[in-house]
Design an enzyme around this catalytic site. Structure first.
Site, mmCIF file in Angstrom:
data_model
loop_
_atom_site.group_PDB
_atom_site.id
_atom_site.type_symbol
_atom_site.label_atom_id
_atom_site.label_comp_id
_atom_site.label_asym_id
_atom_site.label_seq_id
_atom_site.Cartn_x
_atom_site.Cartn_y
_atom_site.Cartn_z
ATOM 1 N N ARG A 299 -4.633 -1.918 -7.858
ATOM 2 C CA ARG A 299 -4.723 -2.986 -6.858
ATOM 3 C C ARG A 299 -6.038 -3.761 -6.928
ATOM 4 N NH1 ARG A 299 0.532 -3.778 -5.366
ATOM 5 N NH2 ARG A 299 1.528 -1.758 -5.124
ATOM 6 N N LEU B 192 0.825 -1.222 0.000
ATOM 7 C CA LEU B 192 0.000 0.000 0.000
ATOM 8 C C LEU B 192 0.854 1.266 0.000
ATOM 9 C CD1 LEU B 192 -2.756 1.505 0.493
ATOM 10 C CD2 LEU B 192 -2.420 1.045 2.928
HETATM 11 C C1 LIG Z 1 0.362 -6.229 -9.499
HETATM 12 C C2 LIG Z 1 1.520 -5.435 -8.986
HETATM 13 C C3 LIG Z 1 2.742 -6.036 -8.816
HETATM 14 C C4 LIG Z 1 3.836 -5.310 -8.335
HETATM 15 N N1 LIG Z 1 5.036 -5.928 -8.155
HETATM 16 C C5 LIG Z 1 6.104 -5.237 -7.694
HETATM 17 C C6 LIG Z 1 7.386 -5.854 -7.489
HETATM 18 O O1 LIG Z 1 7.568 -7.028 -7.743
HETATM 19 N N2 LIG Z 1 8.407 -5.112 -7.003
HETATM 20 C C7 LIG Z 1 8.250 -3.771 -6.721
HETATM 21 O O2 LIG Z 1 9.199 -3.135 -6.308
HETATM 22 N N3 LIG Z 1 7.055 -3.169 -6.896
HETATM 23 C C8 LIG Z 1 5.992 -3.847 -7.367
HETATM 24 N N4 LIG Z 1 4.784 -3.220 -7.529
HETATM 25 C C9 LIG Z 1 4.659 -1.823 -7.104
HETATM 26 C C10 LIG Z 1 4.680 -0.856 -8.288
HETATM 27 O O3 LIG Z 1 5.893 -0.928 -8.988
HETATM 28 C C11 LIG Z 1 4.458 0.590 -7.785
HETATM 29 O O4 LIG Z 1 5.527 0.975 -6.949
HETATM 30 C C12 LIG Z 1 3.186 0.742 -7.005
HETATM 31 O O5 LIG Z 1 2.125 0.101 -7.646
HETATM 32 C C13 LIG Z 1 2.870 2.233 -6.867
HETATM 33 O O6 LIG Z 1 2.376 2.705 -8.080
HETATM 34 P P1 LIG Z 1 2.888 4.032 -8.790
HETATM 35 O O7 LIG Z 1 4.336 4.017 -9.024
HETATM 36 O O8 LIG Z 1 1.995 4.219 -9.972
HETATM 37 O O9 LIG Z 1 2.779 5.084 -7.640
HETATM 38 P P2 LIG Z 1 1.885 6.225 -7.067
HETATM 39 O O10 LIG Z 1 2.668 6.795 -5.978
HETATM 40 O O11 LIG Z 1 0.526 5.675 -6.756
HETATM 41 O O12 LIG Z 1 1.849 7.305 -8.178
HETATM 42 C C14 LIG Z 1 0.775 7.545 -9.068
HETATM 43 C C15 LIG Z 1 1.352 8.068 -10.380
HETATM 44 O O13 LIG Z 1 2.007 9.323 -10.149
HETATM 45 C C16 LIG Z 1 3.170 9.401 -10.964
HETATM 46 N N5 LIG Z 1 4.343 9.468 -10.083
HETATM 47 C C17 LIG Z 1 4.395 9.175 -8.762
HETATM 48 N N6 LIG Z 1 5.615 9.384 -8.266
HETATM 49 C C18 LIG Z 1 6.353 9.806 -9.298
HETATM 50 C C19 LIG Z 1 7.722 10.159 -9.418
HETATM 51 N N7 LIG Z 1 8.553 10.112 -8.385
HETATM 52 N N8 LIG Z 1 8.166 10.543 -10.614
HETATM 53 C C20 LIG Z 1 7.355 10.588 -11.687
HETATM 54 N N9 LIG Z 1 6.038 10.247 -11.652
HETATM 55 C C21 LIG Z 1 5.559 9.867 -10.477
HETATM 56 C C22 LIG Z 1 3.182 8.157 -11.847
HETATM 57 O O14 LIG Z 1 2.499 8.440 -13.048
HETATM 58 C C23 LIG Z 1 2.393 7.162 -11.012
HETATM 59 O O15 LIG Z 1 1.808 6.135 -11.777
HETATM 60 C C24 LIG Z 1 3.686 -3.933 -8.022
HETATM 61 C C25 LIG Z 1 2.443 -3.322 -8.197
HETATM 62 C C26 LIG Z 1 1.371 -4.044 -8.677
HETATM 63 C C27 LIG Z 1 0.023 -3.356 -8.855
#
Ligand SMILES: Cc1cc2nc3c(=O)[nH]c(=O)nc-3n(C[C@H](O)[C@H](O)[C@H](O)COP(=O)(O)OP(=O)(O)OC[C@H]3O[C@@H](n4cnc5c(N)ncnc54)[C@H](O)[C@@H]3O)c2cc1C
Length: 266
Positions: free
Chosen positions: A216, A103
């Site tokens: 999710r 989360l």
């Molecule tokens: C099915 C599934 C499997 C996964 N497996 C793994 C795994 O094996 N290992 C692992 O490490 N992670 C894993 N993750 C986590 C995934 O990589 C993301 O870290 C997590 O889902 C958060 O999503 P987000 O990066 O879109 O972040 P959020 O913080 O929700 O950000 C939303 C959006 O804002 C933008 N954003 C946010 N921060 C930045 C930034 N710093 N720079 C530029 N744009 C930004 C992006 O467009 C992003 O999509 C998994 C996620 C899912 C759903």
């Protein structure tokens, strides 16, 4: 020691509009009084979005037929930044540490406050059973017995470790009893598993929540966090149908659900 199989999800904060201040703003700016479209029922979240979006062009009282039309136009055109003005707060209990680890990867637009394993004693030993091992699926299977034994063992090890550290960590090392207790618990928690129950306060804006639910609530997500995302969605759909009503929930043959939005990554 106890087991939990489902989270409790409480929607505890929601947006509110100060209508008299809005009326003052309209009057001072010489724009039409609060249009009916902005006062659509109890759903103040949609009103916040309409008021903020219309700021861009000072288009109060003009344009779209009604607020539903207005919001759908923003969603379908991916005009998502105005959805950041609306925040909801949740208290979630009965979830595992592995769930909250996933989360809190959601950064943009989210705020968290989580129960500390350094300050709070984990001796009560509450664990969250992963959905694949829940009673309705596997009450007396070999897999469930393996899990139960491992959790009992972990809880016992935690208690023993706390006791052993209480006897061995010199009091003079610490300025206060609280510091010493913290040092003991932060070391003892190393034997607690991912299944350890935690409690978390989550606040997030609608744009971030839509992204979280889309990621999710998808079939690829872990069953536990998927269940939570869909529980949050169900509460949000009731609270703000215009902002979350485009998500569809589908039952799968394995007994779980998935969800996906009509308007992706707004
Ligand atoms: C099915 C599934 C499997 C996964 N497996 C793994 C795994 O094996 N290992 C692992 O490490 N992670 C894993 N993750 C986590 C995934 O990589 C993301 O870290 C997590 O889902 C958060 O999503 P987000 O990066 O879109 O972040 P959020 O913080 O929700 O950000 C939303 C959006 O804002 C933008 N954003 C946010 N921060 C930045 C930034 N710093 N720079 C530029 N744009 C930004 C992006 O467009 C992003 O999509 C998994 C996620 C899912 C759903």
């Amino acid at each position: 020691m106890s087991f939990k199989e489902k989270p409790s999800v409480y929607l505890v904060t929601k947006p509110a509009v100060n209508w008299s201040q809005i009326a003052n703003f309209f009057e001072n700016e010489n724009v039409p009084p609060i249009p009916d479209s902005v006062r659509a029922g109890d759903d103040e979240s949609a009103a916040v979005i309409e008021i903020s979006a219309r700021m861009c062009y000072m288009s109060y009282g003009r344009g779209r037929r009604d607020i539903t039309d207005f919001i759908n136009n923003l969603l379908s055109s991916g005009d998502g930044s105005v959805f950041e003005h609306v925040n909801y707060g949740f208290i979630v209990t009965g979830v595992s540490r592995s769930l909250t680890h996933e989360l809190v990867r959601h950064r943009a637009g989210f705020a968290y406050s989580q129960r500390s394993q350094r300050y709070v004693d984990e001796n009560e030993g509450t664990f969250v059973i992963p959905p694949a091992l829940a009673s309705e699926r596997q009450s007396s299977t070999e897999a469930r017995q393996v899990l139960d034994e491992a959790l009992i063992h972990a809880a016992e090890s935690y208690t023993e470790l706390v006791k052993a550290l209480e006897n061995s960590l010199p009091k003079e090392m610490f300025e206060s009893n609280t510091d010493r207790r913290k040092a003991i618990r932060q070391a003892a928690r190393s034997v607690l598993p991912n299944a350890t129950e935690t409690k978390i306060f989550i606040t997030a804006n609608v744009r971030a929540l839509r992204h979280f639910i889309e990621m999710r609530g998808a079939i690829f997500a872990d069953w536990e966090i998927r269940f939570l995302a869909i529980e949050m969605l169900k509460l949000l759909e009731k609270e703000a149908p215009l902002l979350f009503g485009d998500f569809l929930i589908e039952d799968l043959d394995d007994g779980t659900q998935i969800t996906y939005p009509k308007f992706s990554k707004v």
